[in-house]
Design an enzyme around this catalytic site. Structure first.
Site, short mmCIF file in Angstrom:
data_model
loop_
_atom_site.label_atom_id
_atom_site.label_comp_id
_atom_site.label_asym_id
_atom_site.label_seq_id
_atom_site.Cartn_x
_atom_site.Cartn_y
_atom_site.Cartn_z
N GLY A 1 0.76 -1.25 0.00
CA GLY A 1 0.00 0.00 0.00
C GLY A 1 0.79 1.29 0.00
O GLY A 1 0.33 2.30 -0.53
N GLU B 1 3.88 3.97 6.21
CA GLU B 1 2.64 3.22 5.97
C GLU B 1 1.70 4.04 5.11
O GLU B 1 1.71 5.27 5.16
CB GLU B 1 1.95 2.93 7.31
CG GLU B 1 2.29 1.57 7.92
CD GLU B 1 1.56 0.42 7.24
OE1 GLU B 1 1.11 0.56 6.09
OE2 GLU B 1 1.44 -0.64 7.89
N ASP B 2 0.83 3.36 4.37
CA ASP B 2 -0.23 4.06 3.64
C ASP B 2 -1.32 4.51 4.61
O ASP B 2 -1.79 5.64 4.56
CB ASP B 2 -0.82 3.16 2.54
CG ASP B 2 -1.23 1.77 3.04
OD1 ASP B 2 -0.95 1.42 4.21
OD2 ASP B 2 -1.83 1.03 2.25
N ASP C 1 -4.79 1.75 10.75
CA ASP C 1 -6.19 1.50 11.09
C ASP C 1 -6.23 1.03 12.55
O ASP C 1 -6.15 1.83 13.47
CB ASP C 1 -6.69 0.45 10.09
CG ASP C 1 -8.19 0.16 10.15
OD1 ASP C 1 -8.76 0.22 11.24
OD2 ASP C 1 -8.78 -0.14 9.11
N LYS D 1 -6.55 6.49 11.07
CA LYS D 1 -7.93 6.41 11.56
C LYS D 1 -7.90 6.39 13.09
O LYS D 1 -7.85 5.31 13.69
CB LYS D 1 -8.60 5.12 11.05
CG LYS D 1 -8.80 5.05 9.54
CD LYS D 1 -9.48 3.72 9.15
CE LYS D 1 -9.70 3.61 7.66
NZ LYS D 1 -10.22 2.28 7.27
N PHE E 1 -13.92 2.86 4.85
CA PHE E 1 -13.02 2.08 4.01
C PHE E 1 -12.65 2.90 2.77
O PHE E 1 -13.52 3.35 2.03
CB PHE E 1 -13.65 0.75 3.60
CG PHE E 1 -12.66 -0.12 2.88
CD1 PHE E 1 -11.65 -0.77 3.58
CD2 PHE E 1 -12.71 -0.25 1.50
CE1 PHE E 1 -10.71 -1.54 2.91
CE2 PHE E 1 -11.77 -1.03 0.82
CZ PHE E 1 -10.77 -1.67 1.54
N ASP F 1 -6.01 -0.47 -1.68
CA ASP F 1 -6.79 -1.33 -2.56
C ASP F 1 -8.02 -1.91 -1.89
O ASP F 1 -8.10 -2.00 -0.66
CB ASP F 1 -5.92 -2.50 -3.04
CG ASP F 1 -5.67 -3.51 -1.92
OD1 ASP F 1 -5.16 -3.10 -0.86
OD2 ASP F 1 -6.00 -4.70 -2.09
N ARG G 1 -5.54 0.66 -6.53
CA ARG G 1 -4.26 1.27 -6.12
C ARG G 1 -3.80 2.37 -7.08
O ARG G 1 -3.10 3.28 -6.69
CB ARG G 1 -3.16 0.21 -6.05
CG ARG G 1 -3.38 -0.86 -4.98
CD ARG G 1 -2.08 -1.62 -4.74
NE ARG G 1 -2.26 -2.89 -4.06
CZ ARG G 1 -2.34 -3.03 -2.73
NH1 ARG G 1 -2.27 -1.97 -1.96
NH2 ARG G 1 -2.48 -4.22 -2.20
#
Ligand code: IMP
Ligand code: MG
Length: 178
Positions: A48, A102-103, A106, A134, A155, A162, A168
């Site tokens: 990601g 990181e992308d 969560d 998040k 989401f 993705d 992506r």
């Protein structure tokens, strides 16, 4: 594009290309200030983060290095809790100033595992940079040092993120239609 369909789901435009790039520039500015002369080692978490790390790394000034780790904890649109280390790190990080990229963070489960593993290897320091965070989903106490954009518990896809392999390559970030 205002709406995209990936597999069985529709997504609406949420964060524009311009806002993404502005937030990356802001993160780069903070990192440049904090790591001046430290030759930081960026570790991108695949898949990601590949677009974020590419855009971020180009804005880093002075000496810096990059490496990648591949992990995964997601199937479909909810975290499975299973974390697989697929590609290990073949670089010596002892004594290095490491920045994990990181992308999205969560629940933080992926991050916790990565931090735990990397801490064993004796880095001089360990920090986390993520494009998206998040806060309402985050269950861990590890500080997330550099955050591009805080988002609600939705989401998202696009710009590296993705939905079961698709999305992506979208230039903007899209949110699952409710
Ligand atoms: P965590 O372990 O729950 O923090 O999840 C982290 C990983 O799950 C991220 O690196 C992403 O690959 C994936 N992920 C979490 N939220 C999303 C999302 O909204 N869209 C796509 N992937 C996500
Ligand atoms: Mg990921």
């Amino acid at each position: 594009m205002q709406t995209v369909t990936l597999h069985d789901k529709s997504f609406d435009i949420f964060i524009s290309e311009q806002i993404i790039q502005e937030s990356i520039a802001a993160v780069a500015q903070q990192i440049n200030a904090d790591y001046h002369g430290k030759n930081p080692l960026f570790i991108g978490i695949l898949n990601g983060s590949f677009l974020f790390v590419a855009d971020l790394f180009r804005l880093i000034e002075g000496q810096a290095e990059i490496s990648f780790l591949k992990m995964s904890s997601y199937e479909g649109t909810s975290s499975t809790g299973k974390i697989n280390e697929l590609i290990g790190l073949n670089q010596d990080i002892s004594g290095r100033h490491v920045i994990i990229v990181e992308d999205i963070v969560d629940t933080g489960m992926t991050l916790e595992k990565i931090i735990h593993d990397l801490q064993q290897k004796g880095p001089a320091s360990l920090a986390v940079a993520t494009l998206l965070f998040k806060p309402a989903a985050y269950q861990k106490t590890i500080p997330v040092n550099y955050v591009g954009i805080k988002v609600a518990n939705d989401f998202l896809v696009g710009y590296g993120l993705d939905y079961d392999g698709l999305g992506r390559n979208l230039k903007a970030i899209y949110k699952l239609k409710s």
